[in-house]
Structures are given as structure tokens and as C-alpha cells.
Design a protein around this motif. Structure first.
Motif, PDB file in Angstrom:
ATOM      1  N   SER A 140       0.727  -1.484   0.266  1.00 22.53           N
ATOM      2  CA  SER A 140      -0.038  -0.661   0.015  1.00 22.53           C
ATOM      3  C   SER A 140       1.032   1.197  -0.110  1.00 22.53           C
ATOM      4  N   ASP A 141       0.524   2.214  -0.253  1.00 26.31           N
ATOM      5  CA  ASP A 141       1.200   3.351  -0.711  1.00 26.31           C
ATOM      6  C   ASP A 141       1.510   4.165   0.725  1.00 26.31           C
ATOM      7  N   THR A 142       0.147   3.814   1.950  1.00 22.41           N
ATOM      8  CA  THR A 142       1.056   5.003   3.035  1.00 22.41           C
ATOM      9  C   THR A 142       2.169   3.342   3.627  1.00 22.41           C
ATOM     10  N   LEU A 143       1.654   2.150   3.359  1.00 24.21           N
ATOM     11  CA  LEU A 143       2.707   1.183   4.075  1.00 24.21           C
ATOM     12  C   LEU A 143       4.359   1.164   3.393  1.00 24.21           C
ATOM     13  N   PHE A 144       4.556   2.249   2.299  1.00 18.52           N
ATOM     14  CA  PHE A 144       5.933   2.335   1.067  1.00 18.52           C
ATOM     15  C   PHE A 144       6.493   3.329   1.855  1.00 18.52           C
ATOM     16  N   ARG A 145       5.128   4.678   2.055  1.00 23.38           N
ATOM     17  CA  ARG A 145       5.295   6.141   3.047  1.00 23.38           C
ATOM     18  C   ARG A 145       6.404   5.344   3.807  1.00 23.38           C
ATOM     19  N   VAL A 146       5.529   5.363   4.823  1.00 23.22           N
ATOM     20  CA  VAL A 146       6.282   4.493   6.355  1.00 23.22           C
ATOM     21  C   VAL A 146       7.189   4.017   6.076  1.00 23.22           C
ATOM     22  N   LEU A 147       7.785   2.960   5.040  1.00 24.52           N
ATOM     23  CA  LEU A 147       9.027   2.272   5.473  1.00 24.52           C
ATOM     24  C   LEU A 147      10.029   3.303   4.310  1.00 24.52           C
ATOM     25  N   LEU A 148       9.734   4.694   3.643  1.00 25.81           N
ATOM     26  CA  LEU A 148      10.490   5.246   3.838  1.00 25.81           C
ATOM     27  C   LEU A 148      11.589   6.111   4.929  1.00 25.81           C
ATOM     28  N   MET A 149      10.272   6.295   5.478  1.00 25.57           N
ATOM     29  CA  MET A 149      10.852   7.117   6.936  1.00 25.57           C
ATOM     30  C   MET A 149      10.788   6.416   7.841  1.00 25.57           C
ATOM     31  N   LEU A 150      11.558   5.083   7.681  1.00 20.41           N
ATOM     32  CA  LEU A 150      12.329   4.162   8.611  1.00 20.41           C
ATOM     33  C   LEU A 150      13.787   4.545   8.185  1.00 20.41           C
ATOM     34  N   ASN A 151      14.113   5.458   7.421  1.00 19.71           N
ATOM     35  CA  ASN A 151      15.761   5.731   7.536  1.00 19.71           C
ATOM     36  C   ASN A 151      15.727   6.836   6.129  1.00 19.71           C
ATOM     37  N   PRO A 152      16.726   7.485   7.701  1.00 15.70           N
ATOM     38  CA  PRO A 152      17.143   8.341   7.595  1.00 15.70           C
ATOM     39  C   PRO A 152      17.806   9.028   5.661  1.00 15.70           C
ATOM     40  N   ALA A 153      18.354   8.314   5.082  1.00 15.48           N
ATOM     41  CA  ALA A 153      18.996   8.633   4.094  1.00 15.48           C
ATOM     42  C   ALA A 153      17.132   8.478   3.067  1.00 15.48           C
ATOM     43  N   ASP A 154      16.831   8.243   3.118  1.00 14.88           N
ATOM     44  CA  ASP A 154      15.419   7.911   1.671  1.00 14.88           C
ATOM     45  C   ASP A 154      15.048   9.521   2.025  1.00 14.88           C
ATOM     46  N   VAL A 155      14.875   9.331   3.358  1.00 20.73           N
ATOM     47  CA  VAL A 155      14.175  11.055   3.611  1.00 20.73           C
ATOM     48  C   VAL A 155      15.562  11.758   3.075  1.00 20.73           C
ATOM     49  N   PHE A 156      16.059  12.767   3.618  1.00 18.47           N
ATOM     50  CA  PHE A 156      17.485  13.375   2.922  1.00 18.47           C
ATOM     51  C   PHE A 156      16.773  13.192   1.428  1.00 18.47           C
ATOM     52  N   ARG A 157      16.144  11.759   0.506  1.00 20.50           N
ATOM     53  CA  ARG A 157      16.918  12.060  -0.742  1.00 20.50           C
ATOM     54  C   ARG A 157      14.981  12.843  -1.275  1.00 20.50           C
TER      55      ARG A 157
END
Length: 169
Positions: free
Chosen positions: A92-109
Motif C-alpha cells: 500500500s502507498d501508506t506502508l511504502f511511505r512509512v517504510l521510507l520514513m524508517l530510513n534517514p537517508a531516504d528522508v534526505f533523498r
């Protein structure tokens, strides 16, 4: 953090000056990228601080900090891609966004691409049909990646100092 800030600002200011003068890169856009770089560095410093408090031995703290950095910068996204492939994209879109937030490097990107107009589609999120998280959410999450590990590390440090009989006397 002061040493990191000095190095990042000095290093990026030189290249930024050239980009701003000769390539017409907007100053605010470049300042935003510098700020996200500082936040990413601060998040890894906060994690390294916490790990050094937990490790108690300098060599173990250093090795663990490097492994954590490698995990977040390289392995996390490989695991995420593998998960998407294994699930045939049925995340799901929501799960994908949450998974991205679990990585500071992804948040940075994502934050960095938000500063560069028109760059968000190149993240691949548009191809997956996922809208990127809002900038305010990304800044809050990146701030949490700094505040939480630093606060936990400080709390553990203070408890250890208070329990140390040699320090109290």
C-alpha cells in the motif's frame, strides 16, 4: 556537530557559489540542500552517539556506527526493493511511505529532490503511483531521527554517570 557543520557549509558553499553564479541555481534551493545535508549528518551523529554509549568500547562503537551507516545508505533500499519485488508491488502507498520514513537517508533523498523543481518524478515514486510525503512530515521525521537517538543516548549517559560511584564522590 559544529565540525560537521563547518565542513559541510565550507565544502558546499564553494561549489554552491559557482552553481549560483554560473548556472543560475536559486540561492534558496541550494541553501535547502545544504540544510538537508546537515540534518542527515546530524541524524547519523545522533545514532553514533547512542551507539557509542551502548557499546562502551571505542572499537565496537566505531564498527557498529559504520555498519549502521552502511545499512541505512546501501542495504535498506535493497531490502525495500526486494520486498517490493517479492510482493509483486502489492504494498500500500501508506506502508511504502512509512517504510521510507524508517530510513534517514531516504528522508534526505526525498527532501533534497523536493528542493529541486521537477525532480520528484525521477525518484521512481511517480512511476510506482505513490505521492511523496509532504515536506512538513519529512522535516518532522528527519528531526525525530536527530532528537530521538540523541535524547535516548543522553538519558542513558546521565543514568550511567549518576550510578558511577567514582563520579559522585
Amino acid at each position: 556537530f559544529l565540525a560537521l557543520t563547518t565542513a559541510v557549509v565550507a565544502g558546499l558553499a564553494i561549489s554552491g557559489g559557482a552553481l549560483i553564479l554560473w548556472m543560475d541555481v536559486p540561492l534558496l534551493e541550494y541553501a535547502g540542500i545544504m540544510l538537508t545535508s546537515l540534518f542527515l549528518g546530524a541524524s547519523f551523529l545522533a545514532m553514533a552517539f547512542l551507539l557509542s554509549i551502548l557499546a562502551r568500547e571505542p572499537a565496537r562503537a566505531l564498527a557498529t556506527s559504520i555498519l549502521v551507516w552502511i545499512f541505512f545508505v546501501f542495504l535498506f533500499d535493497l531490502i525495500l526493493i526486494g520486498t517490493l519485488i517479492a510482493s509483486k508491488g502489492d504494498v500500500s502507498d501508506t506502508l511504502f511511505r512509512v517504510l521510507l520514513m524508517l530510513n534517514p537517508a531516504d528522508v534526505f533523498r526525498i527532501l533534497s529532490f523536493n528542493w529541486v523543481e521537477g525532480a520528484v518524478p525521477s525518484l521512481g515514486m511517480a512511476a510506482a503511483g505513490v505521492d511523496p510525503p509532504t515536506s512538513s512530515l519529512l522535516w518532522a521525521v528527519m528531526s525525530a531521527w536527530i532528537v530521538v537517538p540523541a535524547s535516548v543516548g543522553l538519558w542513558i549517559f546521565r543514568r550511567r554517570v549518576a550510578a558511577d560511584a567514582l563520579v559522585r564522590s
